[in-house]
Write an enzyme that holds these catalytic residues in place. Structure first.
Site, PDB file in Angstrom:
ATOM      1  N   LYS A  22       0.834  -1.213   0.000  1.00  0.00           N
ATOM      2  CA  LYS A  22       0.000   0.000   0.000  1.00  0.00           C
ATOM      3  C   LYS A  22       0.863   1.255   0.000  1.00  0.00           C
ATOM      4  O   LYS A  22       0.640   2.176  -0.778  1.00  0.00           O
ATOM      5  CB  LYS A  22      -0.905  -0.008   1.241  1.00  0.00           C
ATOM      6  CG  LYS A  22      -1.519   1.333   1.587  1.00  0.00           C
ATOM      7  CD  LYS A  22      -2.372   1.284   2.833  1.00  0.00           C
ATOM      8  CE  LYS A  22      -1.684   1.625   4.131  1.00  0.00           C
ATOM      9  NZ  LYS A  22      -1.403   3.040   4.383  1.00  0.00           N
ATOM     10  N   ASN A  23       1.850   1.278   0.895  1.00  0.00           N
ATOM     11  CA  ASN A  23       2.621   2.514   1.051  1.00  0.00           C
ATOM     12  C   ASN A  23       3.633   2.737  -0.069  1.00  0.00           C
ATOM     13  O   ASN A  23       4.288   3.774  -0.124  1.00  0.00           O
ATOM     14  CB  ASN A  23       3.290   2.563   2.432  1.00  0.00           C
ATOM     15  CG  ASN A  23       2.245   2.762   3.527  1.00  0.00           C
ATOM     16  OD1 ASN A  23       1.079   3.065   3.231  1.00  0.00           O
ATOM     17  ND2 ASN A  23       2.636   2.576   4.776  1.00  0.00           N
ATOM     18  N   CYS A 118      -5.377  12.980  12.619  1.00  0.00           N
ATOM     19  CA  CYS A 118      -5.297  11.544  12.494  1.00  0.00           C
ATOM     20  C   CYS A 118      -5.270  10.947  13.888  1.00  0.00           C
ATOM     21  O   CYS A 118      -4.648  11.490  14.781  1.00  0.00           O
ATOM     22  CB  CYS A 118      -4.021  11.206  11.747  1.00  0.00           C
ATOM     23  SG  CYS A 118      -3.696   9.481  11.672  1.00  0.00           S
ATOM     24  N   ARG A 123       0.097  14.817  12.889  1.00  0.00           N
ATOM     25  CA  ARG A 123       1.006  14.453  11.788  1.00  0.00           C
ATOM     26  C   ARG A 123       1.246  15.667  10.907  1.00  0.00           C
ATOM     27  O   ARG A 123       0.594  15.859   9.884  1.00  0.00           O
ATOM     28  CB  ARG A 123       0.438  13.260  11.004  1.00  0.00           C
ATOM     29  CG  ARG A 123       0.387  12.009  11.875  1.00  0.00           C
ATOM     30  CD  ARG A 123      -0.208  10.846  11.175  1.00  0.00           C
ATOM     31  NE  ARG A 123       0.651  10.279  10.148  1.00  0.00           N
ATOM     32  CZ  ARG A 123       0.269   9.320   9.322  1.00  0.00           C
ATOM     33  NH1 ARG A 123      -0.948   8.837   9.404  1.00  0.00           N
ATOM     34  NH2 ARG A 123       1.096   8.853   8.418  1.00  0.00           N
ATOM     35  N   PRO A 124       2.212  16.491  11.307  1.00  0.00           N
ATOM     36  CA  PRO A 124       2.452  17.722  10.568  1.00  0.00           C
ATOM     37  C   PRO A 124       3.050  17.459   9.179  1.00  0.00           C
ATOM     38  O   PRO A 124       3.527  16.364   8.905  1.00  0.00           O
ATOM     39  CB  PRO A 124       3.468  18.465  11.443  1.00  0.00           C
ATOM     40  CG  PRO A 124       4.134  17.418  12.256  1.00  0.00           C
ATOM     41  CD  PRO A 124       3.159  16.284  12.406  1.00  0.00           C
ATOM     42  N   ASP A 126       5.185  20.030   7.976  1.00  0.00           N
ATOM     43  CA  ASP A 126       6.153  21.124   7.897  1.00  0.00           C
ATOM     44  C   ASP A 126       7.403  20.745   7.107  1.00  0.00           C
ATOM     45  O   ASP A 126       7.965  21.570   6.374  1.00  0.00           O
ATOM     46  CB  ASP A 126       6.534  21.604   9.312  1.00  0.00           C
ATOM     47  CG  ASP A 126       7.063  20.473  10.177  1.00  0.00           C
ATOM     48  OD1 ASP A 126       6.452  19.387  10.154  1.00  0.00           O
ATOM     49  OD2 ASP A 126       8.088  20.656  10.853  1.00  0.00           O
ATOM     50  N   ASP A 309       4.460   0.598  12.150  1.00  0.00           N
ATOM     51  CA  ASP A 309       3.250  -0.006  11.579  1.00  0.00           C
ATOM     52  C   ASP A 309       3.038  -1.461  12.023  1.00  0.00           C
ATOM     53  O   ASP A 309       2.027  -2.071  11.659  1.00  0.00           O
ATOM     54  CB  ASP A 309       3.279   0.073  10.045  1.00  0.00           C
ATOM     55  CG  ASP A 309       3.128   1.506   9.556  1.00  0.00           C
ATOM     56  OD1 ASP A 309       2.734   2.367  10.345  1.00  0.00           O
ATOM     57  OD2 ASP A 309       3.419   1.757   8.361  1.00  0.00           O
ATOM     58  N   ILE A 331       8.159   6.896  16.912  1.00  0.00           N
ATOM     59  CA  ILE A 331       7.749   7.612  15.698  1.00  0.00           C
ATOM     60  C   ILE A 331       6.476   8.422  15.970  1.00  0.00           C
ATOM     61  O   ILE A 331       6.417   9.612  15.666  1.00  0.00           O
ATOM     62  CB  ILE A 331       7.501   6.641  14.511  1.00  0.00           C
ATOM     63  CG1 ILE A 331       8.688   5.674  14.341  1.00  0.00           C
ATOM     64  CG2 ILE A 331       7.228   7.408  13.218  1.00  0.00           C
ATOM     65  CD1 ILE A 331       9.977   6.274  13.863  1.00  0.00           C
ATOM     66  N   ARG A 401      -8.814  -0.401   4.572  1.00  0.00           N
ATOM     67  CA  ARG A 401      -7.964   0.611   3.929  1.00  0.00           C
ATOM     68  C   ARG A 401      -6.600   0.030   3.566  1.00  0.00           C
ATOM     69  O   ARG A 401      -5.960   0.494   2.623  1.00  0.00           O
ATOM     70  CB  ARG A 401      -7.746   1.806   4.870  1.00  0.00           C
ATOM     71  CG  ARG A 401      -8.966   2.646   5.091  1.00  0.00           C
ATOM     72  CD  ARG A 401      -8.610   3.896   5.875  1.00  0.00           C
ATOM     73  NE  ARG A 401      -7.328   4.400   5.435  1.00  0.00           N
ATOM     74  CZ  ARG A 401      -6.328   4.743   6.236  1.00  0.00           C
ATOM     75  NH1 ARG A 401      -6.449   4.670   7.520  1.00  0.00           N
ATOM     76  NH2 ARG A 401      -5.205   5.184   5.731  1.00  0.00           N
TER      77      ARG A 401
HETATM   78  N1  EPU Z   1       6.992  14.498  10.794  1.00  0.00           N
HETATM   79  C1  EPU Z   1       7.109  15.846  11.079  1.00  0.00           C
HETATM   80  N2  EPU Z   1       6.930  16.719  10.041  1.00  0.00           N
HETATM   81  C2  EPU Z   1       6.647  16.329   8.782  1.00  0.00           C
HETATM   82  C3  EPU Z   1       6.523  14.955   8.500  1.00  0.00           C
HETATM   83  C4  EPU Z   1       6.702  14.050   9.544  1.00  0.00           C
HETATM   84  O1  EPU Z   1       7.379  16.230  12.211  1.00  0.00           O
HETATM   85  O2  EPU Z   1       6.505  17.182   7.911  1.00  0.00           O
HETATM   86  C5  EPU Z   1       7.176  13.516  11.882  1.00  0.00           C
HETATM   87  C6  EPU Z   1       5.903  12.712  12.150  1.00  0.00           C
HETATM   88  O3  EPU Z   1       5.035  13.394  13.009  1.00  0.00           O
HETATM   89  C7  EPU Z   1       6.455  11.442  12.737  1.00  0.00           C
HETATM   90  C8  EPU Z   1       7.752  11.248  11.973  1.00  0.00           C
HETATM   91  O4  EPU Z   1       8.096  12.541  11.450  1.00  0.00           O
HETATM   92  O5  EPU Z   1       6.768  11.634  14.094  1.00  0.00           O
HETATM   93  C9  EPU Z   1       7.705  10.252  10.845  1.00  0.00           C
HETATM   94  O6  EPU Z   1       6.581  10.482  10.027  1.00  0.00           O
HETATM   95  P1  EPU Z   1       6.612  10.178   8.472  1.00  0.00           P
HETATM   96  O7  EPU Z   1       6.583  11.473   7.743  1.00  0.00           O
HETATM   97  O8  EPU Z   1       7.742   9.261   8.169  1.00  0.00           O
HETATM   98  O9  EPU Z   1       5.233   9.431   8.265  1.00  0.00           O
HETATM   99  P2  EPU Z   1       4.377   9.474   6.918  1.00  0.00           P
HETATM  100  O10 EPU Z   1       5.318   9.534   5.800  1.00  0.00           O
HETATM  101  O11 EPU Z   1       3.315  10.467   7.022  1.00  0.00           O
HETATM  102  C10 EPU Z   1       4.370   6.901   6.438  1.00  0.00           C
HETATM  103  C11 EPU Z   1       3.368   5.791   6.338  1.00  0.00           C
HETATM  104  C12 EPU Z   1       2.815   5.459   7.724  1.00  0.00           C
HETATM  105  C13 EPU Z   1       3.986   5.074   8.621  1.00  0.00           C
HETATM  106  C14 EPU Z   1       5.041   6.197   8.650  1.00  0.00           C
HETATM  107  C15 EPU Z   1       6.279   5.856   9.437  1.00  0.00           C
HETATM  108  C16 EPU Z   1       2.402   6.056   4.142  1.00  0.00           C
HETATM  109  C17 EPU Z   1       1.204   6.345   3.345  1.00  0.00           C
HETATM  110  N3  EPU Z   1       2.268   6.176   5.465  1.00  0.00           N
HETATM  111  O12 EPU Z   1       3.676   8.039   6.957  1.00  0.00           O
HETATM  112  O13 EPU Z   1       1.975   4.330   7.548  1.00  0.00           O
HETATM  113  O14 EPU Z   1       3.533   4.826   9.929  1.00  0.00           O
HETATM  114  O15 EPU Z   1       5.436   6.506   7.299  1.00  0.00           O
HETATM  115  O16 EPU Z   1       6.888   4.730   8.931  1.00  0.00           O
HETATM  116  O17 EPU Z   1       3.435   5.707   3.618  1.00  0.00           O
HETATM  117  C18 EPU Z   1       0.127   2.949   7.903  1.00  0.00           C
HETATM  118  O18 EPU Z   1       0.357   2.414   6.823  1.00  0.00           O
HETATM  119  O19 EPU Z   1      -0.706   2.497   8.724  1.00  0.00           O
HETATM  120  C19 EPU Z   1       0.826   4.180   8.259  1.00  0.00           C
HETATM  121  C20 EPU Z   1       0.382   5.007   9.198  1.00  0.00           C
END
Ligand code: EPU
Length: 434
Positions: A22-23, A118, A123-124, A126, A309, A331, A401
């Site tokens: 999925k991801n 969420c 989940r910012p 930034d 995850d 995380i 999902r």
């Molecule tokens: N973060 C920030 N700022 C940002 C982006 C992230 O502070 O702009 C922080 C987040 O709050 C978190 C950390 O950085 O503490 C890591 O977040 P990340 O950006 O890596 O998460 P994501 O890319 O939004 C993806 C997966 C998630 C998975 C995370 C971590 C997808 C669609 N989603 O999310 O998957 O938990 O990486 O591995 O790829 C799931 O499939 O159930 C799921 C939640």
């Protein structure tokens, strides 16, 4: 609205095949916005999130043919006019934010709704926005929308990280934007997750120049245009890991086929420490469970560390270990929504900050529980498979999902799980994560 009714206590045995990730598929779908040519994606799982991403792309002018049976998506984005991804579509799924980088790179303008809250925590985005700004984009957040434009993105050296480490979708977004920028971009602290690697391979096949794939430092040299691609996505490591834990928690003996064991080494190591016997083949894993589990400590970390995850699923297993286990969530410090529901099934878990202290009990007991996020719901299903008596898991749209027909596949392994209509309203639908 569906719910699962599970009668616990059946040992799972047999073989199960893993689907496409999925991801991986969601950001790769967004990459189709980078070219006028056709992008063909294979091994596409039949998931609600894929259907949602199709709608996001269609709102951006894409023509999409989805052969669900064969798992093939054909996407063509040759109409470059629309640049708005509306809230109604963006709110259901976090991965939709991945359209920002490609829109900005190819159409020079994007108006993308903030993906919203969420249940697994704040989940910012930034880092996504800072990354785009460093490539030369002008960004404003107005009325819940990110409004971005650039005459031409320019390569830069940038550090892409937060206190929690790297960002998966942030890396995907910035890499996609940099493929069409002028000059070279160096991304330090890039995410190393297999799904980011898969995306980079797709971009390479489309003509992008990317070095350092799979490392924490990506070097992207911009090119004037990208072309079409035909790509089969990698196996879903989280789905594979969920089946591995399902086998273990039921005391079963299951072979998980069509997976990439190298992507699951942290899980394999922790499960072996808990006493689970795991045989590793080139594309399969065989799990033989012990009668009782040893308690263990686990800390979630960016890849190749233990994946957040799979935290909830492993916690379900540790609720019946012989002693005290600790789960540290590095995380998403608030990703413990499953704890209260596991309590309803007799688990003993104390939460201290971002740590859960789990005192193993001899057996869980079936209970009515409520799913509120994707991986947490998977954990409740696993707990239900192991528990004594009947468990009903409500609001299983969360699980749909990210897992294709999980009930049918578990049934084929011997589980007693049925999908029934539910009378509970889909309250948390808009707050979905992923
Ligand atoms: N973060 C920030 N700022 C940002 C982006 C992230 O502070 O702009 C922080 C987040 O709050 C978190 C950390 O950085 O503490 C890591 O977040 P990340 O950006 O890596 O998460 P994501 O890319 O939004 C993806 C997966 C998630 C998975 C995370 C971590 C997808 C669609 N989603 O999310 O998957 O938990 O990486 O591995 O790829 C799931 O499939 O159930 C799921 C939640």
């Amino acid at each position: 609205m569906d719910r699962f009714v599970i009668t616990g206590g059946q040992r799972l045995t047999g073989e199960v095949a893993v689907g496409g990730a999925k991801n991986s598929v969601l950001p790769i779908m967004a990459a189709a916005l980078l070219t006028d040519d056709e992008v063909v994606i294979r091994r596409v799982p039949r998931l609600r999130d894929v259907a949602s991403q199709v709608k996001v792309l269609q709102s951006l002018g894409a023509r999409v043919l989805h052969d669900e049976k064969q798992g093939i998506l054909r996407i063509r984005c040759d109409d470059a006019t629309p640049v708005t991804a509306p809230y109604e579509l963006m709110k259901t799924m976090r991965a939709s934010i991945c359209v920002l980088g490609p829109l900005l790179a190819k159409r020079k303008r994007a108006r993308v709704s903030m993906p919203g809250g969420c249940v697994i925590g704040v989940r910012p985005i930034d880092l996504h926005l800072r990354g785009m700004e460093q490539l030369g984009a002008t960004i404003e957040v107005k009325a819940g929308y990110v409004e971005a434009h650039a005459t031409q993105l320019r390569g830069t050296i940038q550090f892409l990280g937060s206190s929690a480490g790297s960002t998966v979708l942030g890396t995907a977004n910035v890499v996609m934007a940099a493929t069409l920028a002028d000059g070279e971009t160096i991304l330090e602290n890039a995410a190393q997750e297999p799904e980011v690697v898969d995306l980079c391979r797709v971009l390479q096949k489309m003509g992008a120049q990317i070095d350092g794939i799979g490392s924490h430092c990506l070097r992207i040299t911009g090119v004037p245009r990208l072309h079409g691609v035909d790509h089969a996505v990698i196996p879903d490591r989280i789905e594979a890991g969920t089946f591995v834990v399902a086998a273990a928690i039921t005391g079963g003996d299951v072979t998980v086929r069509d997976c990439e064991p190298r992507d699951l080494l942290a899980l394999i190591e922790r499960l072996r420490a808990a006493g689970v016997e795991i045989t590793v083949g080139p594309t399969w894993l065989r799990v033989a469970a012990p009668r009782r589990f040893r308690p263990i400590d686990v800390t979630t970390l960016p890849h190749p560390g233990f994946p957040t995850d799979l935290q909830a699923q492993l916690m379900a297993l540790l609720t019946t270990a012989d002693g005290i286990s600790m789960v540290h969530e590095r995380i998403y410090p608030d990703r413990f929504i499953h704890v209260a529901e596991l309590h309803r099934m007799g688990a003993r878990i104390r939460k201290e900050g971002a740590t859960a202290i789990i005192e193993g009990v001899p057996k869980l007991s079936g209970a009515p529980v409520m799913a509120s996020d994707l991986r947490g719901s998977a954990a409740l299903v696993l707990a239900g498979l192991a528990a004594e008596g009947e468990t009903t898991v409500d609001r299983v749209y969360h699980i749909d999902r990210g897992y294709e027909r999980i009930d049918e596949r578990l049934r084929r392994l011997g589980a007693r799980i049925e999908r029934r209509k539910s009378d509970v309203a889909p309250l948390a639908m808009a707050a979905a994560g992923g």
